[in-house]
Design a protein around this motif. Sequence first.
Motif, PDB file in Angstrom:
ATOM      1  N   ARG A   1      -5.245   7.839  12.245  1.00 59.14           N
ATOM      2  CA  ARG A   1      -4.450   8.866  12.933  1.00 59.14           C
ATOM      3  C   ARG A   1      -3.368   9.400  11.987  1.00 59.14           C
ATOM      4  O   ARG A   1      -3.668   9.830  10.884  1.00 59.14           O
ATOM      5  CB  ARG A   1      -3.866   8.292  14.222  1.00 59.14           C
ATOM      6  N   ASP A   2      -2.101   9.359  12.392  1.00 60.00           N
ATOM      7  CA  ASP A   2      -1.017   9.853  11.533  1.00 60.00           C
ATOM      8  C   ASP A   2      -0.183   8.723  10.956  1.00 60.00           C
ATOM      9  O   ASP A   2       0.908   8.948  10.427  1.00 60.00           O
ATOM     10  CB  ASP A   2      -0.115  10.814  12.309  1.00 60.00           C
TER      11      ASP A   2
ATOM     12  N   ASP B   1       9.001   7.062   7.850  1.00 52.27           N
ATOM     13  CA  ASP B   1       9.153   6.717   9.259  1.00 52.27           C
ATOM     14  C   ASP B   1       9.271   5.202   9.405  1.00 52.27           C
ATOM     15  O   ASP B   1       8.607   4.445   8.686  1.00 52.27           O
ATOM     16  CB  ASP B   1       7.949   7.225  10.044  1.00 52.27           C
ATOM     17  N   THR B   2      10.090   4.761  10.311  1.00 50.91           N
ATOM     18  CA  THR B   2      10.305   3.321  10.517  1.00 50.91           C
ATOM     19  C   THR B   2       9.286   2.745  11.491  1.00 50.91           C
ATOM     20  O   THR B   2       9.578   1.789  12.214  1.00 50.91           O
ATOM     21  CB  THR B   2      11.731   3.064  11.032  1.00 50.91           C
ATOM     22  N   LEU B   3       8.106   3.321  11.524  1.00 51.66           N
ATOM     23  CA  LEU B   3       7.039   2.837  12.394  1.00 51.66           C
ATOM     24  C   LEU B   3       6.693   1.389  12.044  1.00 51.66           C
ATOM     25  O   LEU B   3       6.485   1.054  10.885  1.00 51.66           O
ATOM     26  CB  LEU B   3       5.806   3.723  12.224  1.00 51.66           C
ATOM     27  N   VAL B   4       6.659   0.551  13.050  1.00 52.62           N
ATOM     28  CA  VAL B   4       6.330  -0.865  12.849  1.00 52.62           C
ATOM     29  C   VAL B   4       5.064  -1.180  13.643  1.00 52.62           C
ATOM     30  O   VAL B   4       5.009  -0.957  14.854  1.00 52.62           O
ATOM     31  CB  VAL B   4       7.473  -1.790  13.307  1.00 52.62           C
ATOM     32  N   LEU B   5       4.054  -1.678  12.943  1.00 51.31           N
ATOM     33  CA  LEU B   5       2.817  -2.081  13.590  1.00 51.31           C
ATOM     34  C   LEU B   5       2.704  -3.595  13.552  1.00 51.31           C
ATOM     35  O   LEU B   5       2.591  -4.190  12.473  1.00 51.31           O
ATOM     36  CB  LEU B   5       1.614  -1.453  12.878  1.00 51.31           C
ATOM     37  N   THR B   6       2.742  -4.217  14.704  1.00 51.07           N
ATOM     38  CA  THR B   6       2.547  -5.657  14.783  1.00 51.07           C
ATOM     39  C   THR B   6       1.058  -5.967  14.685  1.00 51.07           C
ATOM     40  O   THR B   6       0.213  -5.082  14.871  1.00 51.07           O
ATOM     41  CB  THR B   6       3.094  -6.207  16.099  1.00 51.07           C
ATOM     42  N   PRO B   7       0.706  -7.219  14.393  1.00 53.88           N
ATOM     43  CA  PRO B   7      -0.719  -7.575  14.391  1.00 53.88           C
ATOM     44  C   PRO B   7      -1.410  -7.226  15.709  1.00 53.88           C
ATOM     45  O   PRO B   7      -2.564  -6.783  15.703  1.00 53.88           O
ATOM     46  CB  PRO B   7      -0.687  -9.088  14.155  1.00 53.88           C
ATOM     47  N   ALA B   8      -0.691  -7.394  16.815  1.00 51.07           N
ATOM     48  CA  ALA B   8      -1.277  -7.039  18.116  1.00 51.07           C
ATOM     49  C   ALA B   8      -1.499  -5.538  18.218  1.00 51.07           C
ATOM     50  O   ALA B   8      -2.510  -5.082  18.771  1.00 51.07           O
ATOM     51  CB  ALA B   8      -0.371  -7.520  19.246  1.00 51.07           C
TER      52      ALA B   8
ATOM     53  N   SER C   1       0.824  -1.204   0.000  1.00 51.41           N
ATOM     54  CA  SER C   1       0.000   0.000   0.000  1.00 51.41           C
ATOM     55  C   SER C   1       0.859   1.256   0.000  1.00 51.41           C
ATOM     56  O   SER C   1       0.547   2.233  -0.699  1.00 51.41           O
ATOM     57  CB  SER C   1      -0.921   0.002   1.229  1.00 51.41           C
ATOM     58  N   ILE C   2       1.938   1.244   0.752  1.00 50.69           N
ATOM     59  CA  ILE C   2       2.842   2.394   0.785  1.00 50.69           C
ATOM     60  C   ILE C   2       3.426   2.637  -0.605  1.00 50.69           C
ATOM     61  O   ILE C   2       3.505   3.781  -1.078  1.00 50.69           O
ATOM     62  CB  ILE C   2       3.961   2.163   1.815  1.00 50.69           C
TER      63      ILE C   2
ATOM     64  N   LEU D   1       4.333   6.758   7.505  1.00 55.30           N
ATOM     65  CA  LEU D   1       4.924   5.689   6.705  1.00 55.30           C
ATOM     66  C   LEU D   1       5.288   6.175   5.309  1.00 55.30           C
ATOM     67  O   LEU D   1       6.341   5.820   4.771  1.00 55.30           O
ATOM     68  CB  LEU D   1       3.970   4.504   6.622  1.00 55.30           C
ATOM     69  N   LEU D   2       4.442   7.013   4.721  1.00 53.42           N
ATOM     70  CA  LEU D   2       4.728   7.542   3.388  1.00 53.42           C
ATOM     71  C   LEU D   2       5.976   8.419   3.400  1.00 53.42           C
ATOM     72  O   LEU D   2       6.705   8.491   2.400  1.00 53.42           O
ATOM     73  CB  LEU D   2       3.541   8.344   2.871  1.00 53.42           C
ATOM     74  N   LEU D   3       6.232   9.078   4.525  1.00 49.15           N
ATOM     75  CA  LEU D   3       7.399   9.949   4.630  1.00 49.15           C
ATOM     76  C   LEU D   3       8.651   9.215   5.105  1.00 49.15           C
ATOM     77  O   LEU D   3       9.678   9.833   5.359  1.00 49.15           O
ATOM     78  CB  LEU D   3       7.088  11.116   5.578  1.00 49.15           C
TER      79      LEU D   3
END
Length: 220
Positions: free
Chosen positions: A172-173, A182-189, A107-108, A178-180
Amino acid sequence: MTMPADPQDETLTERQQAVLDAVLALMVEQGGELTMNAVARRASCSKESLYKWFGDRDGLLTATVRWQASKVRAGNYDRTKLDALALRDSLTRFATNWLGVISSPTSIALNRFAIAQAETGGGKLGAIMLANGRFAIGARLKPVLDAGREAGLIAFDDTETAFRSFIGLVGRDVQIRLLLGDTLVLTPADIERDAARATEQFLALYGRANPMPASQKTNA
């Protein structure tokens, strides 16, 4: 009436789904600059098959976006028997699916390429993504919101506004970060937790404290 499954799953064969998965993989690797030749090689099929199934390159991209968006669902529910628990479950399922999709590498990659095309004025991917992504997803959730209002579980004046409020609480943001890069990681939890929290926040904003029992609503 039980809401049906997404027709996209019923019209694509497993072979065609595999082709679209190959397109998504190529977009992650190449940033969207893919050709029909490259897709044919990755999917181990002929260009003739691609043109037969999807038409031109825009047709292939449209099918790819629809295939990605089809993963976002609110689940099946019986509109005539919708209660608070079923509504909460449907909203949470939708939020979980949508948050998982928008935070995925595929998606990104799709969004970055669409933004790049829109900036240069070339290509149709942005319009394709709006029509078959954002607007199609909205059309998938809005009946759930309307059913909740008809059941007296939630109250709002405008379905589009309610939909935007829900999407804002869920996303939210996350997407812009992510598009910019950021190394944000979202786990399934993490995704399940955030989806449940967004649903509770939405119901706090729009939920009715004392929903009308079904028997009273029928007799009203």
